[in-house]
Design an enzyme around this catalytic site. Structure first.
Site, mmCIF file in Angstrom:
data_model
loop_
_atom_site.group_PDB
_atom_site.id
_atom_site.type_symbol
_atom_site.label_atom_id
_atom_site.label_comp_id
_atom_site.label_asym_id
_atom_site.label_seq_id
_atom_site.Cartn_x
_atom_site.Cartn_y
_atom_site.Cartn_z
ATOM 1 N N HIS A 201 0.828 -1.204 0.000
ATOM 2 C CA HIS A 201 0.000 0.000 0.000
ATOM 3 C C HIS A 201 0.865 1.258 0.000
ATOM 4 C CE1 HIS A 201 -3.860 -2.132 1.561
ATOM 5 N NE2 HIS A 201 -3.740 -2.168 0.257
ATOM 6 N N HIS B 142 -0.379 -8.744 1.216
ATOM 7 C CA HIS B 142 -1.450 -8.852 2.211
ATOM 8 C C HIS B 142 -2.067 -10.243 2.278
ATOM 9 C CE1 HIS B 142 -1.257 -4.808 0.333
ATOM 10 N NE2 HIS B 142 -1.138 -4.448 1.588
ATOM 11 N N GLU C 194 -5.746 -7.758 3.959
ATOM 12 C CA GLU C 194 -5.169 -8.793 4.825
ATOM 13 C C GLU C 194 -6.265 -9.503 5.608
ATOM 14 O OE1 GLU C 194 -2.414 -9.380 8.787
ATOM 15 O OE2 GLU C 194 -1.998 -7.628 7.537
ATOM 16 N N THR D 288 -1.763 -8.120 11.174
ATOM 17 C CA THR D 288 -0.367 -7.898 11.583
ATOM 18 C C THR D 288 0.022 -6.430 11.680
ATOM 19 O OG1 THR D 288 0.425 -7.999 9.293
ATOM 20 C CG2 THR D 288 0.359 -10.077 10.530
ATOM 21 N N SER E 120 -2.512 2.707 3.684
ATOM 22 C CA SER E 120 -1.555 1.875 4.418
ATOM 23 C C SER E 120 -1.952 1.814 5.884
ATOM 24 C CB SER E 120 -0.145 2.449 4.281
ATOM 25 O OG SER E 120 0.737 1.866 5.221
ATOM 26 N N SER E 121 -2.335 0.629 6.346
ATOM 27 C CA SER E 121 -2.775 0.464 7.729
ATOM 28 C C SER E 121 -1.675 0.828 8.713
ATOM 29 C CB SER E 121 -3.229 -0.983 7.961
ATOM 30 O OG SER E 121 -3.529 -1.202 9.319
ATOM 31 N N ASN E 122 -0.466 0.297 8.504
ATOM 32 C CA ASN E 122 0.594 0.535 9.493
ATOM 33 C C ASN E 122 1.024 1.998 9.517
ATOM 34 O OD1 ASN E 122 3.573 0.760 8.210
ATOM 35 N ND2 ASN E 122 2.326 -0.556 6.910
ATOM 36 N N SER F 102 5.710 0.365 4.228
ATOM 37 C CA SER F 102 5.616 0.258 2.767
ATOM 38 C C SER F 102 6.145 1.503 2.055
ATOM 39 C CB SER F 102 4.162 -0.003 2.350
ATOM 40 O OG SER F 102 3.284 0.912 2.975
#
Length: 317
Positions: A41, A74, A126, A169, A227-229, A271
């Protein structure tokens, strides 16, 4: 104005591997190479791969017959794998090995007909891939995002004595801990993984933000909005009382972010490539009149994941 650069930041081993898989496939097999979903992402990375001949699709039916398809970092459901197999597509799997670990936990629970709770964000690829590892007809798999969601499970879970949980994660470490605490309160017999599912890179980057947030007046996170993180890093800075901004484009950075500020913190999601980080830093330096960047010492990372064997050796016709 002082600029402090967090460590560790940017690419993790899973992202590095996923991008390498696409690059090697393009080199060995020539374009077009199809990739199901954005391989990671990050808009900067995806646009670069598009320019080299990668074609990103959301569903397998968009991939023509007799072509190569790469599964994103993912992960994908078992149904997607089965569809690719039935169509006899050539598949290279860029699923992060740490995501695969969670998939294996779910598959193991499914074989035992255990019910499973997944802590994650609805709609994230994910989460869709992980939910798609569960096939037991007598059990059940349930998604929760917050501690408040856990209470609703009491009316759904069939056997509280035989329940397992896993997590996405890339979540916030703190938020996941709150949900797990509530799960254990409501379901005292619930079982979990031997080691937390939150990946090392997510943990390390969040720890680096914790260290830095108290020393700066504003935090700029390099990463894309999907982007989740990266999003969790911005949210963590804000939770710690430091205004945070998420950006993947130098031109999007606004001078008013830094008005009245004396110290700027910069970090990057797992990412986000270092090339983009450097572009963002140059833009900030230009806006605030800073001449240099001070890099903060942080935890050293030496994790490395191999690409598939078929992509490691140059093939000879």
């Amino acid at each position: 104005m002082k600029i402090l650069l967090a460590n560790p930041r940017g690419f993790c081993a899973g992202v590095d591997r996923a991008i390498s898989i696409v690059e090697r496939a393009l080199e060995l097999y020539q374009p077009p190479i199809y990739v199901r979903h954005e391989v990671v992402h990050n808009r900067f990375v995806v646009e670069g791969l598009k320019q080299r001949g990668a074609i990103f699709v959301e569903e397998l039916h968009e991939v023509p017959d007799n072509n190569i398809v790469i599964f994103s970092a993912h992960g994908v459901s078992q149904a997607v794998r089965q569809e690719a197999k039935q169509r006899d597509l050539t598949v290279f799997d860029a699923t992060c090995p740490l995501v695969t670990k969670v998939h294996m936990e779910v598959a193991r629970a499914s074989r035992r007909n255990m019910e499973v709770v997944l802590i994650g964000h609805a709609g994230h690829p994910e989460v869709e891939g992980t939910m798609g590892q569960y096939s037991s007809e007598t059990g059940g798999m349930y998604l929760v995002e917050t501690p408040a969601d856990v209470e609703k499970l009491k009316a759904i879970v069939k056997d509280p004595s035989d329940l397992h949980y896993v997590s996405q994660t890339t979540l916030s470490v703190d938020e996941t801990a709150d949900v797990i605490e509530e799960l254990r309160r409501v379901f005292p017999d619930i079982q979990g993984p031997r080691k937390d599912d939150i990946c090392y890179a997510t943990q390390n980057r969040q720890d680096a933000v914790r260290e830095l947030a108290g020393d700066v007046d504003v935090m700029v996170v390099v990463g894309s909005k999907n982007s989740s993180n990266s999003t969790r890093l911005k949210e963590l800075a804000e939770k710690l009382g430091t205004p945070g901004y998420l950006t993947d484009c130098p031109e999007d950075i606004k001078p008013e972010w830094f008005e009245g500020k004396t110290k700027v913190g910069v970090t990057a999601g797992a990412s986000a490539p270092e090339e983009l980080v450097n572009q963002i830093l140059e833009r900030i330096k230009e806006l605030v009149g800073a001449r240099s960047v001070d890099e903060v010492l942080g935890r050293e990372e030496n994790m490395f994941f191999e690409v598939p064997k078929e992509l490691q050796i140059k093939q000879v016709d």
